[in-house]
Design a protein around this motif. Sequence first.
Motif, PDB file in Angstrom:
ATOM      1  N   HIS A   1      -4.043   3.750  -1.270  1.00  0.00           N
ATOM      2  CA  HIS A   1      -4.378   2.687  -2.214  1.00  0.00           C
ATOM      3  C   HIS A   1      -3.601   1.428  -1.851  1.00  0.00           C
ATOM      4  CE1 HIS A   1      -5.659   0.832  -5.983  1.00  0.00           C
ATOM      5  NE2 HIS A   1      -4.419   0.417  -6.121  1.00  0.00           N
ATOM      6  N   ALA A   2      -4.296   0.291  -1.862  1.00  0.00           N
ATOM      7  CA  ALA A   2      -3.673  -1.002  -1.615  1.00  0.00           C
ATOM      8  C   ALA A   2      -3.550  -1.742  -2.934  1.00  0.00           C
ATOM      9  CB  ALA A   2      -4.521  -1.817  -0.640  1.00  0.00           C
ATOM     10  N   PHE A   3      -2.385  -2.336  -3.175  1.00  0.00           N
ATOM     11  CA  PHE A   3      -2.121  -3.013  -4.445  1.00  0.00           C
ATOM     12  C   PHE A   3      -2.363  -4.519  -4.349  1.00  0.00           C
ATOM     13  CE2 PHE A   3       0.366   0.831  -4.172  1.00  0.00           C
ATOM     14  CZ  PHE A   3       0.107   1.441  -5.392  1.00  0.00           C
TER      15      PHE A   3
ATOM     16  N   LEU B   1       4.697  10.913   2.111  1.00  0.00           N
ATOM     17  CA  LEU B   1       4.415   9.694   1.357  1.00  0.00           C
ATOM     18  C   LEU B   1       4.806   8.522   2.238  1.00  0.00           C
ATOM     19  CD1 LEU B   1       3.608   8.264  -1.300  1.00  0.00           C
ATOM     20  CD2 LEU B   1       6.029   8.366  -1.956  1.00  0.00           C
ATOM     21  N   ARG B   2       3.851   7.613   2.483  1.00  0.00           N
ATOM     22  CA  ARG B   2       4.106   6.468   3.336  1.00  0.00           C
ATOM     23  C   ARG B   2       3.722   5.190   2.604  1.00  0.00           C
ATOM     24  NH1 ARG B   2       1.295  10.342   6.562  1.00  0.00           N
ATOM     25  NH2 ARG B   2       2.793  11.467   7.872  1.00  0.00           N
ATOM     26  N   GLY B   3       4.442   4.130   2.873  1.00  0.00           N
ATOM     27  CA  GLY B   3       4.154   2.876   2.205  1.00  0.00           C
ATOM     28  C   GLY B   3       4.316   1.693   3.132  1.00  0.00           C
TER      29      GLY B   3
ATOM     30  N   SER C   1       0.810  -1.207   0.000  1.00  0.00           N
ATOM     31  CA  SER C   1       0.000   0.000   0.000  1.00  0.00           C
ATOM     32  C   SER C   1       0.850   1.267   0.000  1.00  0.00           C
ATOM     33  CB  SER C   1      -0.928   0.009   1.216  1.00  0.00           C
ATOM     34  OG  SER C   1      -0.173   0.047   2.415  1.00  0.00           O
ATOM     35  N   LEU C   2       0.224   2.350  -0.479  1.00  0.00           N
ATOM     36  CA  LEU C   2       0.835   3.672  -0.469  1.00  0.00           C
ATOM     37  C   LEU C   2      -0.190   4.678   0.038  1.00  0.00           C
ATOM     38  CD1 LEU C   2       2.778   3.871  -3.870  1.00  0.00           C
ATOM     39  CD2 LEU C   2       3.770   3.759  -1.568  1.00  0.00           C
ATOM     40  N   GLU C   3       0.304   5.711   0.689  1.00  0.00           N
ATOM     41  CA  GLU C   3      -0.559   6.764   1.185  1.00  0.00           C
ATOM     42  C   GLU C   3       0.126   8.109   1.011  1.00  0.00           C
ATOM     43  OE1 GLU C   3      -2.848   6.426   4.974  1.00  0.00           O
ATOM     44  OE2 GLU C   3      -1.450   7.985   5.631  1.00  0.00           O
ATOM     45  N   LEU C   4      -0.605   9.075   0.494  1.00  0.00           N
ATOM     46  CA  LEU C   4      -0.080  10.423   0.306  1.00  0.00           C
ATOM     47  C   LEU C   4      -0.950  11.389   1.092  1.00  0.00           C
ATOM     48  CD1 LEU C   4       1.827  12.414  -1.185  1.00  0.00           C
ATOM     49  CD2 LEU C   4       0.079  12.542  -2.988  1.00  0.00           C
TER      50      LEU C   4
ATOM     51  N   GLY D   1       7.449   2.556   5.683  1.00  0.00           N
ATOM     52  CA  GLY D   1       8.383   3.662   5.568  1.00  0.00           C
ATOM     53  C   GLY D   1       7.679   4.975   5.319  1.00  0.00           C
ATOM     54  N   GLU D   2       8.407   6.054   5.550  1.00  0.00           N
ATOM     55  CA  GLU D   2       7.867   7.399   5.348  1.00  0.00           C
ATOM     56  C   GLU D   2       8.950   8.333   4.839  1.00  0.00           C
ATOM     57  OE1 GLU D   2       5.870   9.385   8.664  1.00  0.00           O
ATOM     58  OE2 GLU D   2       6.864  11.261   8.102  1.00  0.00           O
ATOM     59  N   VAL D   3       8.566   9.184   3.901  1.00  0.00           N
ATOM     60  CA  VAL D   3       9.380  10.318   3.466  1.00  0.00           C
ATOM     61  C   VAL D   3       8.464  11.522   3.586  1.00  0.00           C
ATOM     62  CG1 VAL D   3      10.671  11.401   1.610  1.00  0.00           C
ATOM     63  CG2 VAL D   3      10.677   8.910   1.824  1.00  0.00           C
ATOM     64  N   SER D   4       8.849  12.507   4.370  1.00  0.00           N
ATOM     65  CA  SER D   4       7.969  13.659   4.571  1.00  0.00           C
ATOM     66  C   SER D   4       8.752  14.966   4.564  1.00  0.00           C
ATOM     67  CB  SER D   4       7.192  13.518   5.881  1.00  0.00           C
ATOM     68  OG  SER D   4       8.052  13.315   6.989  1.00  0.00           O
ATOM     69  N   GLN D   5       8.102  16.001   4.003  1.00  0.00           N
ATOM     70  CA  GLN D   5       8.683  17.341   3.934  1.00  0.00           C
ATOM     71  C   GLN D   5       7.852  18.267   4.818  1.00  0.00           C
ATOM     72  OE1 GLN D   5      11.429  18.507   2.309  1.00  0.00           O
ATOM     73  NE2 GLN D   5      11.045  20.524   3.208  1.00  0.00           N
TER      74      GLN D   5
END
Length: 309
Positions: free
Chosen positions: A307-309, A101-103, A79-82, A114-118
Amino acid sequence: MSRPRYWGHPAAIASATVMALTSASPAVRAQSTTEAAAETAAEPMAQTVAQAMPSSTVRAPDSVVVAPPVAAGDGEVRSLELTMGAQRLTAGLGNWREVALRGAYGIGPHLLQGEVSQHRRFNTDGTFLGLSDTYTFNEDWFGSVAIGVGDGAFFLPRWRADATLYRKLLADRRLVTSVGVGYYDAPDGHTDKSLSLGAAYYFEAPWVLEGGVRLNHSNPGGVRTQQQFVALTYGRDKQDLVTARYGWGSEGYLAIAANTQLVNFKSHEASLSWRHWFNPRTGALVALNRYTNPSYRRSGITVGVFHAF
Protein backbone atom coordinates in the motif's frame (compact mmCIF):
# COMPACT_ATOMS: atom_id res chain seq x y z
CA MET A 1 11.44 13.33 -24.71
CA SER A 2 9.78 11.75 -21.74
CA ARG A 3 11.96 9.46 -19.73
CA PRO A 4 10.93 5.95 -18.66
CA ARG A 5 9.41 5.57 -15.23
CA TYR A 6 11.59 3.76 -12.71
CA TRP A 7 9.25 1.61 -10.73
CA GLY A 8 9.88 2.00 -7.05
CA HIS A 9 9.63 -0.19 -3.99
CA PRO A 10 6.45 -1.76 -3.69
CA ALA A 11 5.36 -0.13 -6.82
CA ALA A 12 7.06 -2.67 -8.89
CA ILE A 13 8.90 -5.21 -6.97
CA ALA A 14 8.49 -7.66 -9.71
CA SER A 15 11.92 -7.55 -11.15
CA ALA A 16 14.94 -9.57 -11.53
CA THR A 17 16.87 -7.79 -9.04
CA VAL A 18 17.12 -10.97 -7.29
CA MET A 19 20.74 -10.51 -7.27
CA ALA A 20 20.40 -7.39 -5.34
CA LEU A 21 23.44 -6.65 -3.36
CA THR A 22 21.35 -5.67 -0.46
CA SER A 23 19.97 -8.99 0.47
CA ALA A 24 20.90 -10.98 3.46
CA SER A 25 20.84 -14.08 1.45
CA PRO A 26 23.67 -15.56 -0.45
CA ALA A 27 22.19 -14.95 -3.75
CA VAL A 28 20.98 -11.53 -3.44
CA ARG A 29 23.47 -10.51 -0.94
CA ALA A 30 26.75 -9.34 -2.04
CA GLN A 31 27.67 -12.70 -0.89
CA SER A 32 29.05 -15.50 -2.84
CA THR A 33 26.09 -17.52 -3.94
CA THR A 34 23.24 -17.59 -6.32
CA GLU A 35 21.16 -19.28 -3.71
CA ALA A 36 21.23 -16.17 -1.72
CA ALA A 37 20.38 -14.26 -4.71
CA ALA A 38 17.41 -16.35 -5.31
CA GLU A 39 16.14 -15.91 -1.91
CA THR A 40 17.00 -12.47 -1.75
CA ALA A 41 13.66 -11.72 -2.55
CA ALA A 42 14.78 -10.23 -0.37
CA GLU A 43 15.87 -10.60 -3.88
CA PRO A 44 12.84 -9.44 -8.16
CA MET A 45 13.30 -4.81 -10.25
CA ALA A 46 15.16 -6.42 -7.10
CA GLN A 47 16.24 -5.33 -8.01
CA THR A 48 13.94 -1.92 -12.24
CA VAL A 49 17.54 -1.90 -12.80
CA ALA A 50 17.92 -5.45 -12.32
CA GLN A 51 19.69 -6.75 -9.79
CA ALA A 52 22.21 -6.01 -11.79
CA MET A 53 22.52 -7.00 -8.71
CA PRO A 54 22.26 -4.19 -6.58
CA SER A 55 18.90 -3.29 -5.49
CA SER A 56 18.03 -0.26 -3.56
CA THR A 57 16.66 -2.24 -0.70
CA VAL A 58 18.48 -4.30 1.84
CA ARG A 59 17.07 -7.77 1.87
CA ALA A 60 17.50 -10.86 3.89
CA PRO A 61 19.19 -13.81 2.34
CA ASP A 62 17.41 -15.72 -0.27
CA SER A 63 14.45 -13.50 -0.74
CA VAL A 64 12.24 -14.18 -3.64
CA VAL A 65 10.67 -10.81 -4.20
CA VAL A 66 13.11 -8.04 -4.77
CA ALA A 67 12.40 -4.38 -5.15
CA PRO A 68 13.95 -2.46 -7.99
CA PRO A 69 16.26 0.42 -7.55
CA VAL A 70 14.42 3.64 -8.06
CA ALA A 71 15.56 7.19 -8.64
CA ALA A 72 14.53 8.97 -5.45
CA GLY A 73 13.69 12.22 -7.15
CA ASP A 74 10.88 10.71 -9.24
CA GLY A 75 8.29 11.79 -6.67
CA GLU A 76 7.20 11.29 -3.07
CA VAL A 77 7.13 7.69 -1.93
CA ARG A 78 5.41 6.48 1.23
CA SER A 79 4.72 2.76 1.18
CA LEU A 80 4.58 -0.48 3.16
CA GLU A 81 4.69 -4.08 2.03
CA LEU A 82 4.01 -7.26 3.98
CA THR A 83 5.02 -10.66 2.55
CA MET A 84 4.95 -14.29 3.66
CA GLY A 85 6.87 -17.09 2.00
CA ALA A 86 7.33 -20.85 2.20
CA GLN A 87 10.03 -23.01 0.59
CA ARG A 88 10.28 -26.79 0.33
CA LEU A 89 13.76 -28.35 0.35
CA THR A 90 14.96 -31.82 -0.54
CA ALA A 91 17.76 -33.86 1.14
CA GLY A 92 16.00 -33.71 4.54
CA LEU A 93 17.08 -30.12 5.16
CA GLY A 94 13.69 -28.96 6.46
CA ASN A 95 11.30 -26.44 4.97
CA TRP A 96 11.68 -22.67 5.10
CA ARG A 97 9.25 -19.97 6.19
CA GLU A 98 9.58 -16.20 6.28
CA VAL A 99 7.58 -13.09 7.11
CA ALA A 100 8.87 -9.65 6.10
CA LEU A 101 7.75 -6.06 6.51
CA ARG A 102 9.34 -3.53 4.16
CA GLY A 103 8.81 0.18 3.83
CA ALA A 104 9.91 3.15 1.73
CA TYR A 105 9.94 6.86 2.57
CA GLY A 106 10.99 9.55 0.11
CA ILE A 107 12.48 12.84 1.28
CA GLY A 108 13.57 15.18 -1.51
CA PRO A 109 16.34 13.46 -3.47
CA HIS A 110 16.53 10.62 -0.90
CA LEU A 111 14.54 7.39 -0.88
CA LEU A 112 14.92 5.54 2.41
CA GLN A 113 13.98 1.86 2.43
CA GLY A 114 14.02 -0.68 5.23
CA GLU A 115 13.20 -4.27 6.06
CA VAL A 116 12.48 -6.32 9.16
CA SER A 117 12.14 -10.03 8.42
CA GLN A 118 11.80 -13.25 10.41
CA HIS A 119 13.11 -16.49 8.88
CA ARG A 120 12.96 -20.20 9.60
CA ARG A 121 15.64 -22.03 7.62
CA PHE A 122 17.47 -25.30 8.09
CA ASN A 123 15.47 -25.80 11.32
CA THR A 124 16.82 -22.56 12.78
CA ASP A 125 15.13 -19.19 13.37
CA GLY A 126 16.71 -15.84 12.48
CA THR A 127 15.87 -12.15 12.18
CA PHE A 128 17.28 -9.70 9.63
CA LEU A 129 17.26 -5.87 9.66
CA GLY A 130 18.20 -3.77 6.63
CA LEU A 131 18.27 -0.10 5.69
CA SER A 132 19.21 1.69 2.47
CA ASP A 133 19.28 5.20 1.02
CA THR A 134 18.93 5.85 -2.71
CA TYR A 135 19.99 9.35 -3.74
CA THR A 136 19.26 11.11 -7.04
CA PHE A 137 22.18 13.34 -8.07
CA ASN A 138 20.62 14.65 -11.29
CA GLU A 139 18.61 13.52 -14.33
CA ASP A 140 21.28 11.02 -15.34
CA TRP A 141 22.84 9.71 -12.13
CA PHE A 142 21.57 8.10 -8.94
CA GLY A 143 23.10 5.75 -6.40
CA SER A 144 22.37 3.74 -3.29
CA VAL A 145 24.10 2.60 -0.11
CA ALA A 146 22.76 -0.17 2.11
CA ILE A 147 23.58 -1.97 5.33
CA GLY A 148 22.05 -5.05 6.91
CA VAL A 149 22.55 -7.12 10.07
CA GLY A 150 21.42 -10.53 11.26
CA ASP A 151 20.76 -11.73 14.79
CA GLY A 152 23.50 -14.36 14.76
CA ALA A 153 21.65 -17.10 12.87
CA PHE A 154 24.23 -18.96 10.77
CA PHE A 155 22.35 -18.37 7.47
CA LEU A 156 22.16 -14.60 7.93
CA PRO A 157 25.03 -12.11 7.69
CA ARG A 158 26.70 -10.87 10.81
CA TRP A 159 26.62 -7.66 8.79
CA ARG A 160 26.74 -6.63 5.16
CA ALA A 161 27.19 -3.38 3.27
CA ASP A 162 26.63 -2.49 -0.39
CA ALA A 163 26.97 0.56 -2.62
CA THR A 164 25.74 0.96 -6.21
CA LEU A 165 25.96 3.74 -8.80
CA TYR A 166 23.43 4.00 -11.66
CA ARG A 167 23.71 5.91 -14.95
CA LYS A 168 20.90 6.57 -17.45
CA LEU A 169 22.12 6.51 -21.05
CA LEU A 170 20.84 7.35 -24.54
CA ALA A 171 18.88 10.46 -25.54
CA ASP A 172 15.65 9.16 -23.99
CA ARG A 173 17.41 7.65 -20.96
CA ARG A 174 15.92 4.22 -21.65
CA LEU A 175 19.13 2.35 -20.86
CA VAL A 176 20.19 2.23 -17.20
CA THR A 177 23.56 0.78 -16.29
CA SER A 178 24.96 0.05 -12.85
CA VAL A 179 28.14 -0.87 -11.02
CA GLY A 180 28.16 -1.99 -7.41
CA VAL A 181 30.45 -3.27 -4.69
CA GLY A 182 29.56 -5.27 -1.61
CA TYR A 183 30.96 -6.82 1.55
CA TYR A 184 29.41 -9.73 3.49
CA ASP A 185 30.60 -10.93 6.92
CA ALA A 186 29.13 -14.32 7.90
CA PRO A 187 28.79 -15.83 11.41
CA ASP A 188 30.79 -18.88 10.28
CA GLY A 189 33.83 -16.66 9.74
CA HIS A 190 33.86 -16.43 5.95
CA THR A 191 33.68 -13.10 4.10
CA ASP A 192 32.63 -12.12 0.60
CA LYS A 193 33.74 -9.16 -1.49
CA SER A 194 31.80 -8.59 -4.71
CA LEU A 195 31.74 -6.46 -7.84
CA SER A 196 28.49 -6.27 -9.81
CA LEU A 197 27.71 -4.93 -13.28
CA GLY A 198 24.22 -4.63 -14.72
CA ALA A 199 21.99 -3.01 -17.31
CA ALA A 200 18.26 -2.57 -17.93
CA TYR A 201 16.59 -1.35 -21.12
CA TYR A 202 13.06 0.12 -21.08
CA PHE A 203 11.37 -0.45 -24.42
CA GLU A 204 8.58 1.85 -25.62
CA ALA A 205 6.21 -1.09 -25.36
CA PRO A 206 5.58 -2.34 -21.80
CA TRP A 207 8.76 -4.42 -21.71
CA VAL A 208 11.94 -4.16 -19.65
CA LEU A 209 14.96 -6.36 -20.36
CA GLU A 210 17.60 -6.77 -17.67
CA GLY A 211 20.89 -8.56 -17.23
CA GLY A 212 23.78 -8.59 -14.80
CA VAL A 213 26.88 -10.33 -13.56
CA ARG A 214 28.49 -10.51 -10.14
CA LEU A 215 32.10 -11.40 -9.47
CA ASN A 216 32.76 -12.60 -5.93
CA HIS A 217 35.88 -13.32 -3.87
CA SER A 218 35.37 -15.39 -0.70
CA ASN A 219 37.76 -16.15 2.16
CA PRO A 220 39.11 -18.33 3.63
CA GLY A 221 40.45 -20.16 0.63
CA GLY A 222 40.45 -17.34 -1.90
CA VAL A 223 37.38 -18.81 -3.66
CA ARG A 224 36.47 -16.87 -6.81
CA THR A 225 32.98 -17.29 -8.24
CA GLN A 226 30.71 -15.66 -10.81
CA GLN A 227 26.93 -15.37 -11.08
CA GLN A 228 24.80 -13.90 -13.85
CA PHE A 229 21.12 -13.43 -14.59
CA VAL A 230 18.69 -12.29 -17.25
CA ALA A 231 15.14 -11.04 -16.66
CA LEU A 232 12.18 -9.84 -18.67
CA THR A 233 9.35 -7.72 -17.25
CA TYR A 234 6.00 -7.04 -18.92
CA GLY A 235 3.35 -4.62 -17.73
CA ARG A 236 2.61 -1.12 -16.53
CA ASP A 237 3.12 0.54 -13.19
CA LYS A 238 -0.08 0.78 -11.08
CA GLN A 239 -1.68 -1.99 -13.20
CA ASP A 240 0.19 -5.29 -13.56
CA LEU A 241 3.85 -6.27 -13.68
CA VAL A 242 4.98 -9.79 -14.54
CA THR A 243 8.66 -10.71 -14.35
CA ALA A 244 10.46 -13.89 -15.40
CA ARG A 245 14.05 -14.30 -14.24
CA TYR A 246 16.78 -16.91 -14.65
CA GLY A 247 20.07 -16.88 -12.77
CA TRP A 248 23.03 -19.26 -12.88
CA GLY A 249 26.66 -19.47 -11.89
CA SER A 250 28.85 -20.54 -9.00
CA GLU A 251 28.68 -19.85 -5.29
CA GLY A 252 31.52 -19.57 -2.81
CA TYR A 253 30.08 -20.43 0.62
CA LEU A 254 26.57 -21.48 1.63
CA ALA A 255 25.92 -22.45 5.26
CA ILE A 256 23.35 -25.24 5.68
CA ALA A 257 24.08 -25.79 9.40
CA ALA A 258 26.01 -24.01 12.15
CA ASN A 259 29.22 -25.89 11.27
CA THR A 260 28.49 -27.08 7.75
CA GLN A 261 29.02 -25.14 4.50
CA LEU A 262 28.80 -25.95 0.85
CA VAL A 263 31.86 -24.48 -0.88
CA ASN A 264 32.53 -23.54 -4.51
CA PHE A 265 29.60 -25.15 -6.34
CA LYS A 266 27.28 -24.48 -9.28
CA SER A 267 23.63 -23.45 -8.90
CA HIS A 268 20.64 -22.35 -10.98
CA GLU A 269 17.45 -20.50 -10.13
CA ALA A 270 14.30 -19.55 -12.01
CA SER A 271 11.49 -17.32 -10.75
CA LEU A 272 8.21 -15.86 -11.95
CA SER A 273 6.48 -12.99 -10.14
CA TRP A 274 3.27 -11.02 -10.60
CA ARG A 275 2.43 -7.70 -8.99
CA HIS A 276 -1.19 -6.52 -9.38
CA TRP A 277 -2.77 -3.21 -8.33
CA PHE A 278 -6.39 -3.19 -7.14
CA ASN A 279 -6.32 0.61 -7.26
CA PRO A 280 -3.59 3.28 -7.63
CA ARG A 281 -2.42 2.72 -4.04
CA THR A 282 -3.02 -0.89 -3.06
CA GLY A 283 -2.18 -4.25 -4.55
CA ALA A 284 -0.94 -7.80 -4.07
CA LEU A 285 1.98 -9.87 -5.27
CA VAL A 286 2.78 -13.54 -5.78
CA ALA A 287 6.12 -15.08 -6.75
CA LEU A 288 7.18 -18.64 -7.55
CA ASN A 289 10.78 -19.85 -7.59
CA ARG A 290 12.89 -22.98 -8.02
CA TYR A 291 16.55 -23.28 -7.03
CA THR A 292 18.96 -26.19 -7.56
CA ASN A 293 22.53 -27.04 -6.60
CA PRO A 294 24.38 -30.40 -6.46
CA SER A 295 23.26 -31.00 -2.86
CA TYR A 296 19.56 -30.09 -2.80
CA ARG A 297 16.61 -28.49 -4.58
CA ARG A 298 14.37 -25.74 -3.24
CA SER A 299 11.04 -24.48 -4.53
CA GLY A 300 8.44 -22.20 -3.04
CA ILE A 301 5.98 -19.34 -3.16
CA THR A 302 5.83 -15.83 -1.72
CA VAL A 303 2.62 -13.82 -1.37
CA GLY A 304 2.10 -10.32 -0.10
CA VAL A 305 0.18 -7.05 -0.06
CA PHE A 306 1.41 -3.48 -0.49
CA HIS A 307 0.00 0.00 0.00
CA ALA A 308 1.22 3.49 -0.90
CA PHE A 309 0.22 6.38 1.36
